[in-house]
Design a protein around this motif. Structure first.
Motif, mmCIF file in Angstrom:
data_model
loop_
_atom_site.group_PDB
_atom_site.id
_atom_site.type_symbol
_atom_site.label_atom_id
_atom_site.label_comp_id
_atom_site.label_asym_id
_atom_site.label_seq_id
_atom_site.Cartn_x
_atom_site.Cartn_y
_atom_site.Cartn_z
ATOM 1 N N GLN A 55 0.825 -1.203 0.000
ATOM 2 C CA GLN A 55 0.000 0.000 0.000
ATOM 3 C C GLN A 55 0.863 1.259 0.000
ATOM 4 O OE1 GLN A 55 0.254 -2.133 2.552
ATOM 5 N NE2 GLN A 55 0.113 -1.123 4.538
ATOM 6 N N MET A 56 0.259 2.390 -0.315
ATOM 7 C CA MET A 56 0.929 3.687 -0.275
ATOM 8 C C MET A 56 0.449 4.458 0.949
ATOM 9 S SD MET A 56 0.704 6.870 -3.039
ATOM 10 C CE MET A 56 1.918 6.172 -4.166
ATOM 11 N N TYR A 57 1.370 5.232 1.562
ATOM 12 C CA TYR A 57 1.003 6.157 2.625
ATOM 13 C C TYR A 57 1.333 7.575 2.176
ATOM 14 C CZ TYR A 57 0.122 2.374 5.907
ATOM 15 O OH TYR A 57 -0.399 1.275 6.530
ATOM 16 N N LEU A 58 0.382 8.474 2.353
ATOM 17 C CA LEU A 58 0.513 9.862 1.924
ATOM 18 C C LEU A 58 0.220 10.787 3.092
ATOM 19 C CD1 LEU A 58 0.533 12.193 -0.262
ATOM 20 C CD2 LEU A 58 -1.920 11.713 -0.530
ATOM 21 N N SER A 59 1.093 11.755 3.310
ATOM 22 C CA SER A 59 0.845 12.810 4.283
ATOM 23 C C SER A 59 1.005 14.155 3.586
ATOM 24 C CB SER A 59 1.831 12.730 5.451
ATOM 25 O OG SER A 59 1.654 11.566 6.197
ATOM 26 N N ARG B 48 -12.145 4.992 -3.136
ATOM 27 C CA ARG B 48 -12.775 4.404 -1.964
ATOM 28 C C ARG B 48 -14.275 4.329 -2.177
ATOM 29 N NH1 ARG B 48 -11.566 3.290 3.254
ATOM 30 N NH2 ARG B 48 -9.488 4.192 3.022
ATOM 31 N N VAL B 49 -14.834 3.142 -2.018
ATOM 32 C CA VAL B 49 -16.272 2.927 -2.045
ATOM 33 C C VAL B 49 -16.635 2.241 -0.736
ATOM 34 C CG1 VAL B 49 -18.212 1.842 -3.219
ATOM 35 C CG2 VAL B 49 -16.293 2.741 -4.554
ATOM 36 N N GLY B 50 -17.249 2.989 0.167
ATOM 37 C CA GLY B 50 -17.512 2.451 1.494
ATOM 38 C C GLY B 50 -16.204 2.153 2.197
ATOM 39 N N LYS B 51 -16.038 0.940 2.662
ATOM 40 C CA LYS B 51 -14.801 0.541 3.320
ATOM 41 C C LYS B 51 -13.799 -0.076 2.356
ATOM 42 C CE LYS B 51 -16.958 -0.275 7.826
ATOM 43 N NZ LYS B 51 -17.158 -1.262 8.930
ATOM 44 N N ASN B 52 -14.161 -0.157 1.080
ATOM 45 C CA ASN B 52 -13.311 -0.800 0.081
ATOM 46 C C ASN B 52 -12.428 0.240 -0.597
ATOM 47 O OD1 ASN B 52 -12.213 -2.671 -1.658
ATOM 48 N ND2 ASN B 52 -13.881 -2.488 -3.148
ATOM 49 N N ALA B 53 -11.123 0.230 -0.309
ATOM 50 C CA ALA B 53 -10.184 1.181 -0.882
ATOM 51 C C ALA B 53 -9.303 0.487 -1.916
ATOM 52 C CB ALA B 53 -9.320 1.790 0.205
ATOM 53 N N THR B 54 -9.109 1.122 -3.070
ATOM 54 C CA THR B 54 -8.246 0.627 -4.130
ATOM 55 C C THR B 54 -7.495 1.812 -4.721
ATOM 56 O OG1 THR B 54 -10.004 0.881 -5.783
ATOM 57 C CG2 THR B 54 -9.813 -1.270 -4.712
ATOM 58 N N GLY C 241 1.571 -1.287 -13.423
ATOM 59 C CA GLY C 241 2.199 -2.084 -12.391
ATOM 60 C C GLY C 241 2.498 -1.370 -11.101
ATOM 61 N N THR C 242 2.425 -0.032 -11.077
ATOM 62 C CA THR C 242 2.838 0.716 -9.897
ATOM 63 C C THR C 242 1.686 1.114 -8.981
ATOM 64 O OG1 THR C 242 2.745 2.833 -11.084
ATOM 65 C CG2 THR C 242 4.844 1.651 -11.106
ATOM 66 N N ALA C 243 0.463 0.746 -9.321
ATOM 67 C CA ALA C 243 -0.673 1.117 -8.472
ATOM 68 C C ALA C 243 -0.589 0.390 -7.134
ATOM 69 C CB ALA C 243 -1.991 0.775 -9.160
ATOM 70 N N PRO C 244 -0.595 1.114 -6.015
ATOM 71 C CA PRO C 244 -0.599 0.444 -4.709
ATOM 72 C C PRO C 244 -1.936 -0.249 -4.473
ATOM 73 C CG PRO C 244 -0.961 2.796 -4.437
ATOM 74 C CD PRO C 244 -0.667 2.584 -5.890
ATOM 75 N N THR C 245 -1.981 -1.134 -3.486
ATOM 76 C CA THR C 245 -3.247 -1.802 -3.178
ATOM 77 C C THR C 245 -4.295 -0.788 -2.715
ATOM 78 O OG1 THR C 245 -2.373 -2.269 -0.962
ATOM 79 C CG2 THR C 245 -2.227 -4.025 -2.618
ATOM 80 N N TYR C 246 -3.846 0.197 -1.958
ATOM 81 C CA TYR C 246 -4.707 1.311 -1.556
ATOM 82 C C TYR C 246 -3.822 2.442 -1.063
ATOM 83 C CZ TYR C 246 -3.989 -0.120 3.338
ATOM 84 O OH TYR C 246 -3.432 -0.443 4.545
ATOM 85 N N VAL C 247 -4.410 3.592 -0.789
ATOM 86 C CA VAL C 247 -3.680 4.745 -0.276
ATOM 87 C C VAL C 247 -4.202 5.083 1.113
ATOM 88 C CG1 VAL C 247 -3.088 7.177 -0.587
ATOM 89 C CG2 VAL C 247 -3.282 5.672 -2.593
#
Length: 498
Positions: free
Chosen positions: A385-389, A423-429, A436-442
């Motif tokens: 996953q990716m983390y963004l601040s 993000r759709v509800g609790k489902n983040a993508t 190939g570089t898309a994280p599982t979620y942010v």
């Protein structure tokens, strides 16, 4: 990192002198002029000159870890301004070439002025041909990394083979971390000896995990396999490893707490199990103040392929650094293995006393086409996953938003891509403009206003942990001597956006 850690202080672009060049573009309609311009461009580009400037710092070639290092220069790539007769829609700042494959637009009014495009210069490392000590260490789990988790390396620790599953390698932290139970039961450890060494700790801010134990000097061996499958020794190193006997979840950790969490929500002590290896740089901030270069296994190697590389007058010259790829790690930089990378300068860590102690690499990030802000980038192998601040993270989080990453700055002379967080509800993508570089979620944090970090600082943090899928699109290299981070975009990672 295996548990992501965010940068707690505001990052700025390198303070060393930076060189820019401009492409000056005017536009006219007539096709004959267009063809003439393209022909002139084909003649002009090969003769574009580079400015002859003194580098901000020269590169040391480490020869036997002594102080009599050879000196080698940097080459800055720039270009003089170019005037064309066409308006070109885009310029690839990473190639010094103007992209003429896109649409050419005519000048609409006689008073239209030329368009100026500024491209950040980049650095080329020049390493002498006789510096050729290097080794490739294959990952045990090439099909797992980068998409689904960290890579692993075959290793022997404290005289005991770690097993065919290998040891997980994390660029998001520094140093080997081993639970007391694992140390005693698997690696022939002696706790009565371990407690004689310095008490230490490591804090991972995203997971709020605090490991507390002792830094125990340990011999490590990195292995490969011969054609018949037998293990062979590739690298040998000696570093302190953190053998921890206490583990906290510590939501309000600050560095002045040291190895003890003042208000834990969970705590374990005793023969705790666990093992992973951090090889990242610039990780002292954000709770890893003890994770200095002397803890990094890749920066404390004394033997390569059975040949000693330490001691005076040793003929086995090497340039201290390493390259991370999707299927292997390369230790030791040479003229051959760095020639496709473009490099940026790193800043020294504040109050650094070790010549190898460099701060994180920098980037600029824009959210939803807003202003680009200076920040730090962690190309992490440990998490998908990716983390963004950023103070620009939307509040509340919308169904989708765009994150535009440029390395090291808005011109993207080393690399860049756009991630769309969904993000759709609790489902983040997430999606990405680069295959190939898309994280599982942010996982995003808005840092607008006053934000206190583990070090007690106050800042509006701008930070991007790319996640491990970054390595589907890029290779990256760390020059530990001169303080540079290099990026190479893979030809297989093409853009999905027009």
């Amino acid at each position: 990192m295996l548990a992501a850690s965010h940068n707690p202080r505001p990052a700025s672009l390198p303070s060393r002198p930076q060189i820019s060049f401009s492409l000056v573009i005017a536009n006219k309609l007539h096709p004959a002029i267009l063809l003439t311009s393209i022909a002139l461009l084909a003649i002009f580009i090969p003769f574009a000159t580079s400015l002859d400037i003194a580098p901000p710092d020269s590169i040391d070639i480490i020869n036997n870890n002594n102080n009599n290092n050879n000196r080698d220069g940097l080459k800055m790539h720039t270009s003089e301004p170019r005037t064309l007769e066409t308006l070109v829609e885009s310029v690839d700042c990473r190639t010094d070439e103007i992209n003429l494959t896109l649409d050419v637009k005519p000048r609409e009014h006689a008073s239209d002025t030329a368009t100026t495009i500024n491209c950040q210069s980049w650095i080329e490392l020049s390493i002498p041909e006789d510096v050729n000590t290097t080794v490739e260490i294959p990952f045990v789990t090439p099909n797992q990394f980068p998409d689904n988790g960290p890579p692993s390396l075959l290793m022997t620790i404290n005289g005991q083979y770690s097993g065919d599953g290998g040891v997980q390698m994390d660029t998001g932290s520094t140093g080997i971390t081993i639970g007391k139970g694992t140390w005693l039961e698997w690696f022939n450890g002696d706790w009565s000896e371990a407690v004689k060494y310095e008490r230490g700790w490591k804090f991972l801010s995203s997971s709020k995990k605090l490991y507390s134990g002792h830094w125990v000097p340990t011999t490590l061996i990195f292995h490969g396999r011969a054609a018949d499958g037998t293990r062979i020794d590739l690298l040998k190193a000696v570093v302190p490893v953190l053998v921890f006997d206490t583990y906290y979840i510590c939501p309000k950790f600050t560095n002045d707490q040291g190895s003890v969490c003042a208000a834990p929500t969970s705590q374990q002590t005793g023969n705790i199990t666990g093992l992973y290896m951090g090889v990242g740089f610039g990780r002292e901030q954000d709770g890893m103040v003890m994770c200095t270069p002397d803890k990094n296994p890749l920066l404390n190697v004394y033997e390569v392929n059975g040949q000693n590389v330490a001691g005076p007058n040793n003929p086995n010259k090497y340039h201290l650094g390493y390259i991370v790829r999707a299927n292997s790690l390369i230790w030791g930089l040479t003229s051959a293995n760095v020639n496709r990378f473009r490099w940026m300068s790193l800043q020294k860590q504040p109050n650094a006393t070790d010549y190898r102690d460099w701060a994180m690499a920098t980037l600029q990030v824009s959210i939803n086409d807003g202003k680009f802000r200076n920040g730090s980038i962690l190309a992490d192998t440990g998490i998908p996953q990716m983390y963004l601040s950023s103070p620009d993270v939307p509040k509340p989080i919308p169904p989708y938003y765009k994150i535009n990453l440029k390395i090291p700055d808005v011109q993207g002379s080393l690399g860049g891509y756009v991630v769309t967080a969904k993000r759709v509800g609790k489902n983040a993508t997430a999606d990405s403009s680069m295959l190939g570089t898309a994280p599982t979620y942010v996982g995003a944090t808005n840092t607008a206003g006053i934000v206190s970090g583990p070090g007690g600082g106050i800042y509006e943090r701008v930070f991007v942990n790319t996640g491990s899928r970054f390595w589907n699109g890029f290779e990256a290299a760390f020059d530990a001597v001169g303080g540079h981070w290099g990026v190479m975009q893979l030809s297989s990672a093409t853009s999905k956006l027009s």
